[in-house]
Write an enzyme that holds these catalytic residues in place. Structure first.
Site, mmCIF file in Angstrom:
data_model
loop_
_atom_site.group_PDB
_atom_site.id
_atom_site.type_symbol
_atom_site.label_atom_id
_atom_site.label_comp_id
_atom_site.label_asym_id
_atom_site.label_seq_id
_atom_site.Cartn_x
_atom_site.Cartn_y
_atom_site.Cartn_z
ATOM 1 N N GLU A 136 10.403 16.418 15.054
ATOM 2 C CA GLU A 136 10.665 15.871 13.935
ATOM 3 C C GLU A 136 9.598 16.650 12.844
ATOM 4 O O GLU A 136 8.441 16.648 12.861
ATOM 5 C CB GLU A 136 10.697 14.526 13.445
ATOM 6 C CG GLU A 136 11.375 14.310 11.877
ATOM 7 C CD GLU A 136 10.953 12.705 11.486
ATOM 8 O OE1 GLU A 136 11.330 12.166 10.690
ATOM 9 O OE2 GLU A 136 9.790 12.495 12.368
ATOM 10 N N CYS B 215 14.079 10.884 6.291
ATOM 11 C CA CYS B 215 14.025 10.666 8.008
ATOM 12 C C CYS B 215 15.253 10.567 8.125
ATOM 13 O O CYS B 215 15.754 10.909 9.255
ATOM 14 C CB CYS B 215 13.651 9.045 7.908
ATOM 15 S SG CYS B 215 11.438 8.562 7.681
ATOM 16 N N LYS C 288 1.762 -1.406 -0.043
ATOM 17 C CA LYS C 288 0.070 0.095 -0.357
ATOM 18 C C LYS C 288 0.864 0.975 0.507
ATOM 19 O O LYS C 288 1.527 1.837 0.641
ATOM 20 C CB LYS C 288 -1.321 -0.148 0.990
ATOM 21 C CG LYS C 288 -2.045 1.305 1.207
ATOM 22 C CD LYS C 288 -2.520 2.187 2.170
ATOM 23 C CE LYS C 288 -1.237 2.859 2.375
ATOM 24 N NZ LYS C 288 -1.408 3.905 1.856
ATOM 25 N N GLU D 270 10.300 1.763 9.659
ATOM 26 C CA GLU D 270 11.863 2.858 9.530
ATOM 27 C C GLU D 270 11.103 3.962 10.277
ATOM 28 O O GLU D 270 10.103 4.424 9.706
ATOM 29 C CB GLU D 270 12.190 2.391 8.705
ATOM 30 C CG GLU D 270 12.938 3.807 8.482
ATOM 31 C CD GLU D 270 14.248 3.960 7.809
ATOM 32 O OE1 GLU D 270 15.083 4.558 7.141
ATOM 33 O OE2 GLU D 270 14.190 2.948 6.399
#
Length: 498
Positions: A394, A296, A186, A262
């Protein structure tokens, strides 16, 4: 900042895709219109699949796994398919990069470079498939022999993000396939095109039907259903830590499926006074700005030795001001558009928050207007304290916070002052300091006098709230296997009951 004339253009009409189950294309009952974040024009239309579509995809993957068409064939056969995929990708670089740019907004030169890495992933996975092995124990005595077998987990659900739609797919899918598992993928709803294009490529390469299936749609519906689905044996998710946490809960409440995660990062780059400051400044500017900071492993925290901090921040600001921001179809562009409206708003809110909390803005700090699309100037803050939002959260954008240190121990402490542990970098000419920092900083990937380098031979993944498990390399194949211990009696049994 500079832009030049566009070399490519948006399609005359949106490209409409189906979804892919058991080797066939299906038509969606409802379609999602994706507008290019750089051009404000609808470029693709992809299906919004239902839970029933997901059930069919999982059933197809289960059948393909159980029918000996993939999992039990010789590894050489799987490797041959993966190598054919690599060859086919070479002939479709321009096509894949084009749709990646349209949906994501990244520069065309970067997109093409990423596909080169994707080709290497398929080649690496082909070799890893043939190297995957177990172990033996010939030390259990003359009457007993032990074996450790590695077997594929089964049906794997793969949820990929919008920041590197094709690259992250290719850092996972070939290694999952190398292990003998089957897949239900997906992609992020806003960047589904290249994942669907790969279905055609895999089919042409000879992958059996049902081994690779793609369902498209919203993460809140299809992604959540995948995490909960009892027919999925393992889920690989790349994205935010918050959503990763929800995957853990969903897996626990369904079938306790294995997870590979992750997740987020707040990654430090530590610069000592003895380093090559020009090189380090270029690395810092690249590390926080690559892929518009929507990465990331983006180096969003600069930790610089106090004695050179003022000079070094000026060097970084000068570099960041020279970065070419603009139309991603321009081959000279280095930073393209912000991928989603929501992310654009989030980044700008963090920049405002940095000002409000007292950080000093050295460069950037604003949206850029090119008449269409959404762009943000690379941004550097100094005088940042650990309590500020820009220091700890973040941002996922081209925003860098600068901190200062006086000792090696303080640099390590600042680097570890985060709930994350995805990546880190250190710059110094002193090998002893480099090794001390490398050993002391908690991160799954570490770079010394370089940044974001490496290849598919080495594993990727994080510590702490940056995730579980490893992808790529032989570790990335082993991640999608389970271990079975076998004991074989070689002589007549000694009876318990006489």
């Amino acid at each position: 900042m500079a832009t030049t004339e566009r070399k490519l253009s948006v399609p005359a009409k949106p490209r409409e895709f189906g979804f892919f189950i058991d080797g066939t294309w299906r038509q969606g009952r409802e379609l999602y219109d994706r507008a290019s974040p750089a051009h404000d024009t609808v470029v693709t239309r992809t299906p919004r699949c239902t839970k029933e579509d997901l059930d069919e995809a999982v059933a197809a993957a289960r059948h393909a796994f159980e029918n000996d068409s993939w999992a039990t064939i010789p590894a050489a056969g799987r490797a041959a398919v993966l190598l054919r995929v690599a060859d086919l990708l070479r002939g479709r670089v321009d096509e894949i990069a084009y749709w990646e740019v349209l949906e994501n907004g990244k520069p065309i030169a970067q997109a093409k470079g990423e596909i080169g890495h994707c080709i290497a992933c398929f080649e690496m996975a082909a070799g890893a498939a043939r190297l995957l092995h177990g172990d033996t124990f010939n030390n259990l005595g003359k009457d007993l022999f032990g074996m450790v077998l590695r077997e594929p987990v089964g049906v794997v659900g793969l949820i990929t993000p919008w920041n590197f739609p094709f690259m992250i797919l290719c850092e996972r899918a070939p290694f999952i396939l190398a292990s003998g598992c089957t897949l239900v993928v997906k992609p992020a709803e806003v960047t589904s095109a290249t994942t669907l294009i790969l279905a055609d490529i895999l089919t042409e390469a000879g992958l059996p039907k049902g081994v690779y299936n793609v369902v498209t749609g919203a993460g809140s519906l299809i992604g959540q259903a995948m995490a909960e689905h009892p027919g999925i044996d393992m889920l690989s998710f790349t994205g935010s830590t918050g959503v990763g946490r929800s995957c853990v809960h969903a897996a626990a409440d369904s079938n306790l499926k294995k997870l590979g995660l992750e997740l987020g990062g707040k990654n430090p780059i530590i610069v000592f006074a003895d380093s090559d400051l020009e090189d380090a400044a270029d690395a810092v500017a690249f590390g926080v700005s690559f892929n518009t900071g929507q990465c990331c492993v983006s180096t969003s925290r600069l930790i610089v030795e106090r004695s050179v901090a003022d000079e070094f921040e000026r060097l970084v600001a000068k570099k960041m001001e020279k970065i070419r921001v603009g139309d991603p179809f321009d081959p000279e562009t280095q930073i393209g558009a912000i991928t989603t409206d929501a992310q654009n708003r989030t980044i700008l809110k963090f920049i405002d928050k940095g000002r409000e909390e007292g950080a000093t803005l050295l460069c950037g700090g604003k949206a850029l207007n090119f008449g269409k699309g959404q762009y943000i100037a690379p941004t550097l803050f100094t005088n940042v304290s650990p309590s500020m939002a820009i220091a700890s959260e973040e941002i996922f954008g081209p925003v860098l916070s600068s901190f200062r240190f006086d000792s090696v121990a303080e640099a390590i402490s600042l680097a570890n002052d985060t709930v994350y542990g995805l990546s880190a970098s250190v710059w110094t000419k002193d090998l002893s300091k480099a090794l001390t920092v490398t050993r002391g900083v908690r991160a799954g990937r570490f770079w010394v006098n370089t940044i974001m380098s490496g290849g598919p031979e080495t594993p990727i993944g994080g510590f702490a709230q940056s995730g579980w498990g490893r992808e790529s390399g032989i570790y990335g194949v082993e991640e999608y296997t389970q271990i079975k211990t076998v004991h074989i009696e070689t002589n007549k049994r000694t009876h318990w009951i006489s």
